[in-house]
Design an enzyme around this catalytic site. Structure first.
Site, PDB file in Angstrom:
ATOM      1  N   HIS A  79       0.811  -1.067   0.101  1.00  0.00           N
ATOM      2  CA  HIS A  79      -0.184   0.056   0.051  1.00  0.00           C
ATOM      3  C   HIS A  79       0.746   1.241  -0.077  1.00  0.00           C
ATOM      4  O   HIS A  79       0.424   2.360   0.657  1.00  0.00           O
ATOM      5  CB  HIS A  79      -0.886   0.188   1.065  1.00  0.00           C
ATOM      6  CG  HIS A  79      -1.941  -1.164   1.194  1.00  0.00           C
ATOM      7  ND1 HIS A  79      -3.004  -1.174   0.704  1.00  0.00           N
ATOM      8  CD2 HIS A  79      -1.896  -2.507   1.685  1.00  0.00           C
ATOM      9  CE1 HIS A  79      -3.780  -1.986   0.667  1.00  0.00           C
ATOM     10  NE2 HIS A  79      -3.019  -2.944   1.532  1.00  0.00           N
ATOM     11  N   ASN A 152     -10.320  -2.811   2.274  1.00  0.00           N
ATOM     12  CA  ASN A 152     -10.229  -2.752   1.173  1.00  0.00           C
ATOM     13  C   ASN A 152     -11.306  -2.694   0.165  1.00  0.00           C
ATOM     14  O   ASN A 152     -12.448  -2.750   0.684  1.00  0.00           O
ATOM     15  CB  ASN A 152      -9.393  -4.310   0.694  1.00  0.00           C
ATOM     16  CG  ASN A 152      -7.960  -4.427   0.942  1.00  0.00           C
ATOM     17  OD1 ASN A 152      -7.388  -3.454   1.241  1.00  0.00           O
ATOM     18  ND2 ASN A 152      -7.416  -5.674   1.119  1.00  0.00           N
ATOM     19  N   HIS A 343      -4.044   0.963  11.962  1.00  0.00           N
ATOM     20  CA  HIS A 343      -3.950  -0.207  12.657  1.00  0.00           C
ATOM     21  C   HIS A 343      -5.342  -0.852  12.959  1.00  0.00           C
ATOM     22  O   HIS A 343      -5.974  -0.310  13.904  1.00  0.00           O
ATOM     23  CB  HIS A 343      -3.073  -0.112  14.028  1.00  0.00           C
ATOM     24  CG  HIS A 343      -2.824  -1.083  15.012  1.00  0.00           C
ATOM     25  ND1 HIS A 343      -2.844  -2.583  14.567  1.00  0.00           N
ATOM     26  CD2 HIS A 343      -2.835  -1.373  16.375  1.00  0.00           C
ATOM     27  CE1 HIS A 343      -2.745  -3.149  15.688  1.00  0.00           C
ATOM     28  NE2 HIS A 343      -2.506  -2.761  16.484  1.00  0.00           N
ATOM     29  N   TYR A 366       0.571  -4.255  12.253  1.00  0.00           N
ATOM     30  CA  TYR A 366       0.448  -3.101  11.845  1.00  0.00           C
ATOM     31  C   TYR A 366       1.398  -1.884  12.647  1.00  0.00           C
ATOM     32  O   TYR A 366       2.101  -1.326  12.299  1.00  0.00           O
ATOM     33  CB  TYR A 366      -0.884  -2.435  11.687  1.00  0.00           C
ATOM     34  CG  TYR A 366      -1.414  -3.004  10.269  1.00  0.00           C
ATOM     35  CD1 TYR A 366      -1.751  -4.351  10.321  1.00  0.00           C
ATOM     36  CD2 TYR A 366      -1.995  -2.011   9.284  1.00  0.00           C
ATOM     37  CE1 TYR A 366      -2.328  -4.733   9.241  1.00  0.00           C
ATOM     38  CE2 TYR A 366      -2.543  -2.627   8.240  1.00  0.00           C
ATOM     39  CZ  TYR A 366      -2.689  -3.891   7.925  1.00  0.00           C
ATOM     40  OH  TYR A 366      -3.370  -4.485   7.012  1.00  0.00           O
TER      41      TYR A 366
HETATM   42 FE1  HDE Z   1      -2.649  -4.796   5.488  1.00  0.00          FE
HETATM   43  N1  HDE Z   1      -0.670  -3.969   5.698  1.00  0.00           N
HETATM   44  N2  HDE Z   1      -2.158  -6.684   6.033  1.00  0.00           N
HETATM   45  N3  HDE Z   1      -4.334  -5.777   4.727  1.00  0.00           N
HETATM   46  N4  HDE Z   1      -3.222  -3.067   4.807  1.00  0.00           N
HETATM   47  C1  HDE Z   1      -0.382  -2.827   5.883  1.00  0.00           C
HETATM   48  O1  HDE Z   1       0.640  -1.658   7.386  1.00  0.00           O
HETATM   49  C2  HDE Z   1      -0.965  -6.933   6.980  1.00  0.00           C
HETATM   50  C3  HDE Z   1      -4.809  -7.062   4.923  1.00  0.00           C
HETATM   51  C4  HDE Z   1      -4.351  -2.725   4.527  1.00  0.00           C
HETATM   52  O2  HDE Z   1      -3.231   3.492   3.919  1.00  0.00           O
HETATM   53  C5  HDE Z   1       0.816  -2.485   6.463  1.00  0.00           C
HETATM   54  O3  HDE Z   1       1.068   0.547   7.645  1.00  0.00           O
HETATM   55  C6  HDE Z   1      -0.837  -8.266   7.221  1.00  0.00           C
HETATM   56  C7  HDE Z   1      -6.142  -7.051   4.786  1.00  0.00           C
HETATM   57  C8  HDE Z   1      -4.418  -1.259   3.893  1.00  0.00           C
HETATM   58  O4  HDE Z   1      -1.636   3.262   5.367  1.00  0.00           O
HETATM   59  C9  HDE Z   1       1.448  -3.716   7.218  1.00  0.00           C
HETATM   60  C10 HDE Z   1      -2.073  -9.066   6.706  1.00  0.00           C
HETATM   61  C11 HDE Z   1      -6.544  -6.041   4.580  1.00  0.00           C
HETATM   62  C12 HDE Z   1      -3.197  -1.066   4.181  1.00  0.00           C
HETATM   63  C13 HDE Z   1       0.118  -4.708   6.727  1.00  0.00           C
HETATM   64  C14 HDE Z   1      -2.662  -7.896   5.949  1.00  0.00           C
HETATM   65  C15 HDE Z   1      -5.402  -4.882   4.497  1.00  0.00           C
HETATM   66  C16 HDE Z   1      -2.452  -1.765   4.936  1.00  0.00           C
HETATM   67  C17 HDE Z   1       1.911  -1.961   5.528  1.00  0.00           C
HETATM   68  C18 HDE Z   1      -2.307 -10.331   6.537  1.00  0.00           C
HETATM   69  C19 HDE Z   1      -8.042  -5.666   4.152  1.00  0.00           C
HETATM   70  C20 HDE Z   1      -2.883   0.497   3.924  1.00  0.00           C
HETATM   71  C21 HDE Z   1       2.016  -0.416   5.781  1.00  0.00           C
HETATM   72  C22 HDE Z   1      -3.158 -10.725   7.838  1.00  0.00           C
HETATM   73  C23 HDE Z   1      -8.853  -5.629   5.303  1.00  0.00           C
HETATM   74  C24 HDE Z   1      -3.037   1.416   5.157  1.00  0.00           C
HETATM   75  C25 HDE Z   1       1.150  -0.300   7.059  1.00  0.00           C
HETATM   76  C26 HDE Z   1      -2.684   2.981   4.830  1.00  0.00           C
HETATM   77  C27 HDE Z   1      -1.166  -1.907   5.082  1.00  0.00           C
HETATM   78  C28 HDE Z   1      -0.023  -6.128   6.972  1.00  0.00           C
HETATM   79  C29 HDE Z   1      -3.824  -8.221   5.116  1.00  0.00           C
HETATM   80  C30 HDE Z   1      -5.724  -3.591   4.238  1.00  0.00           C
HETATM   81  C31 HDE Z   1       2.755  -4.384   6.647  1.00  0.00           C
HETATM   82  C32 HDE Z   1       0.247  -8.835   8.008  1.00  0.00           C
HETATM   83  C33 HDE Z   1      -6.945  -8.266   4.735  1.00  0.00           C
HETATM   84  C34 HDE Z   1      -5.930  -0.598   3.346  1.00  0.00           C
HETATM   85  O5  HDE Z   1       1.373  -3.643   8.325  1.00  0.00           O
END
Ligand code: HDE
Length: 710
Positions: A79, A152, A343, A366
């Site tokens: 992202h 999402n 988060h 997060y």
């Molecule tokens: Fe994320 N995800 N994600 N994700 N995600 C990040 O956090 C993670 C997942 C989503 O505009 C990271 O700040 C894991 C689902 C958005 O700043 C990180 C798993 C959904 C955004 C991270 C998922 C999301 C992130 C990278 C599996 C939809 C951007 C930078 C369990 C519900 C937020 C950050 C923004 C961002 C980890 C799966 C949505 C690495 C471990 C499912 C919208 O922490």
């Protein structure tokens, strides 16, 4: 202590001004160093002689350059590419029956929000319109603390357990040896992984569909994906899924168009959001919740904790409970959009978690990311600060802003009068839902998660003909980019379990035959025979042209009345008509009307617009007909199924562009254009009522695209 939660009551004024105290404006001010020293010369470094070496004592030079050297912070691992806006949220009626969340009680309370939209795979400088899932992350600055809904635009996910997240992301990111391709899933490592992960098949249907090519972030849905809990004041809990439904409906680009836009305007969606807000087209989304009673947890054909499944709306209706409006652009991209830190674990009393194993992993990930990316005091940055007061015994760390005055930084204490004190539940103290857990420690997947294909098949059964066609084309595109034949074969082996006809159509272009089904038909649960109408985009909102961009093609000698009347009618309906011609400047109509050209044929190509209008005027059309760019313009808009209107001689430009069904030269009076009209091509002949003409064109634009041309 004052206020219902043991803190000072937050008034509307301080809510709005949360960021103001941090704003800087250089208007009318002198240039200074970071220490406040006024600078009288910044264009030359301090040197020993005008042709000599730069001196170490030039503190201004060193401060300026070293600060620049450290301007970047690590981009998000996923992202990274994002855009954001401020706004507010209001609940329609009290949700007290279901949750004690303070911001969901009173329709008169507005909660400030900051929303960041993003793509997942691309790096920070990548293009907006690539095929990808879109992030839809909302920070609610509630009076009781921050609630982050990190969602999402697709309601399911690739994997069921967070431990697989690094794998799916490594697979989709550019390949490690040559760092190619950027922001694209059409390559071997992604499909290698997917072909070995049948649980991803439902998600694959969504990301290969038009949902992954949104026309605008104001035209896409948002989903919390994971299952949370609502808990009311009596302590009763229900499972909940969150939804955002855009007021403008769900609309997409065409793949060919999306690829071209990526080259011509990598900032297309970012610009659309920014300009929309500047023009007063505020994106609006209704907030919805699906709830399942705890007692019904095991009653469905899907497991409510499985993030690769939707809860079909026919079985679990979406209750619309509020609305969010985005009405203000950020002042500074870095300070706000880049430094905002979301988060899923930022919740308020009344919202709790479920055992969804993807959510459980996210709850760890997060905060860890924010510490790496920004630092341990990320919550103190202006964009991340809650409007509710913060008091605790956490101290120090890099970039600490808060000056804690108390001598005590431990609990319990007597020297600090016991403060900060514990908040009882009645004063808003967060109490975790006391779920009963009695289990063996295992490293295994629940049997109830093992149905990989039923909802993928339901997806296929639920979408319209054109959506199916687009999905097949997307799979053909992606898989024919895959070099390994084995991977292509394995993918067909999975697709055939979703639907044989789908696999056969994909097979036609990817050079491998369809194998036999590997999953026994009995592995398909009843969902495979069902239809969930909400999956299809076909029946979305199609009664508005608000925010749509319309190109008006004209040159000197245009019919002034035909141009200005239509322009007005479109603007009155909330669309944004722009005059496009060969060059900037003023063009003159036959009847003396003069208009300013907004874009040239090259700087405002058809892919930047939702529709095209060609007013008549013999001389204007004769000129446009000699321009290859103008003919290409009409052809391309037609190919991308966009509504097109032509008045009087304007028809001749359609004829020059070889639009099928336009075979007349000159202005007819009673040529039958009904077959063209059915394809979104609207024509005004001599004697056509111009108000009716504008009305018909507006209706064609509201349809968004006319897929029957395909
Ligand atoms: Fe994320 N995800 N994600 N994700 N995600 C990040 O956090 C993670 C997942 C989503 O505009 C990271 O700040 C894991 C689902 C958005 O700043 C990180 C798993 C959904 C955004 C991270 C998922 C999301 C992130 C990278 C599996 C939809 C951007 C930078 C369990 C519900 C937020 C950050 C923004 C961002 C980890 C799966 C949505 C690495 C471990 C499912 C919208 O922490």
């Amino acid at each position: 202590m004052t206020g219902k939660n043991g803190h000072n009551k937050i008034d509307e004024h301080s809510k709005q001004n949360n960021l103001e105290q941090f704003q800087e404006s250089a208007d009318g001010e002198y240039l200074t160093t970071n220490q406040g020293l006024r600078i009288n010369h910044t264009d030359d470094s301090l040197k020993a002689g005008s042709r000599g070496p730069t001196l170490m004592e030039d503190f201004h030079f060193r401060e300026k350059i070293t600060h620049f050297d450290h301007e970047r912070i690590p981009e998000r691992a996923v992202h990274a590419r994002g855009m954001a806006a401020h706004g507010y949220f209001q609940v329609y009626e009290s949700m007290a029956e279901y949750t004690k969340a303070g911001f969901l009680q009173d329709p008169s309370v507005t909660t400030p929000v900051f929303v960041r939209f993003s793509t997942v795979a691309g790096s920070r400088g990548s293009a907006d319109t690539v095929r990808d899932v879109r992030g839809f992350a909302t920070k609610f600055y509630t009076e009781d603390g921050i609630f982050d809904l990190v969602g999402n635009n697709i309601p399911v996910f690739f994997i069921q357990d967070a431990i697989k997240f690094p794998d799916v992301i490594h697979a989709v990111k550019p390949e490690p040896h040559n760092e190619m391709p950027q922001a694209a899933s059409a390559h071997d490592t992604f499909w290698d992984f997917i072909s070995l992960m049948p649980e991803a098949m439902h998600m694959i249907m969504w990301v290969m569909s038009d949902r992954a090519l949104p026309r605008s972030v104001s035209m896409m849905e948002g989903f919390g994906v994971n299952t949370f809990r609502f808990v009311n004041a009596e302590g009763k809990a229900r499972f909940v899924k969150f939804h955002w439904k855009p007021k403008l409906g769900v609309h997409s680009l065409v793949w060919d168009e999306a690829q071209k836009i990526a080259g011509k305007d990598a900032d297309f969606l970012r610009r659309d959001l920014w300009e929309g807000i500047e023009m007063g087209d505020y994106p609006e989304y209704e907030f919805g919740v699906q709830m399942i009673e705890e007692a019904d947890e095991l009653k469905f054909s899907f497991d409510p904790l499985d993030p690769t499944k939707i809860w079909p709306e026919a079985e679990v209706p979406v209750k619309i409970i509020g609305k969010m409006t985005l009405n203000r652009n950020p002042d500074n991209f870095f300070a706000e959009t880049e430094q905002v830190a979301f988060h899923p674990g930022h919740v308020v009393s009344g919202i709790d978690f479920s055992n969804d194993p993807l959510l459980q992993g996210r709850l760890f990930s997060y905060i860890d990311t924010q510490i790496t990316r920004i630092g341990s005091n990320f919550a103190e940055l202006p964009i991340n600060r809650p409007i509710a007061p913060v008091h605790n015994n956490q101290r120090d760390g890099q970039m600490r802003h808060t000056i804690n005055k108390s001598r005590t930084s431990y609990f319990p204490n007597s020297l600090g009068g016991g403060c900060p004190a514990l908040a009882p539940e009645s004063a808003g103290g967060y109490v975790h839902y006391a779920e009963r857990i009695d289990a063996r420690v295992v490293r295994e997947r629940s049997e109830s998660f093992k149905d990989n294909f039923s909802q993928a098949t339901m997806f296929w059964n639920s979408i319209s003909g054109p959506e199916k066609e687009h999905l097949v084309q997307a799979l053909r595109f992606e898989l024919s980019m895959v070099e390994s034949k084995e991977i292509r074969e394995r993918m067909l082996g999975l697709l055939v379990n979703v639907d044989r006809h789908l696999a056969e159509m994909v097979s036609e272009e990817i050079g491998v035959p369809v194998p036999a089904m590997s999953a026994a038909p009995s592995a398909h649960k009843e969902a495979a025979t069902k239809v969930a109408p909400e999956i299809s985009m076909e029946k979305t909102v199609k009664n508005t042209i608000k925010g749509r961009k319309v190109a008006i093609l004209a040159a000197d000698g245009f019919n002034g009345k035909e141009l200005t009347q239509m322009k007005q009618a479109l603007a009155d309906a909330g669309a944004h008509p722009k005059v496009v011609s060969k060059a900037l400047g003023v063009i003159k109509g036959v009847d003396g009307v003069e208009v300013e050209v907004d874009k040239t044929l090259r700087t405002g190509p058809s892919i930047m617009f939702d529709a095209v209008y060609i007013p008549g005027g013999e001389q204007s059309i004769a000129a446009l007909r000699t321009m290859g760019d103008a003919i290409h313009y009409v052809n391309e808009a037609f190919k991308h199924c966009k509504p097109i209107a032509a008045a009087s001689e304007g028809v001749n430009l359609l004829a020059a562009a070889d639009i099928k069904g336009v075979n007349v030269k000159g202005v007819g009076t009673n040529t039958d254009y009904s077959s063209l009209l059915a394809q979104g091509v609207v024509i005004a002949q001599n004697g056509t009522d111009m108000d009716q003409f504008a009305q018909t064109f507006k209706e064609a634009i509201a349809q968004h695209r006319h897929w029957n041309r395909e």
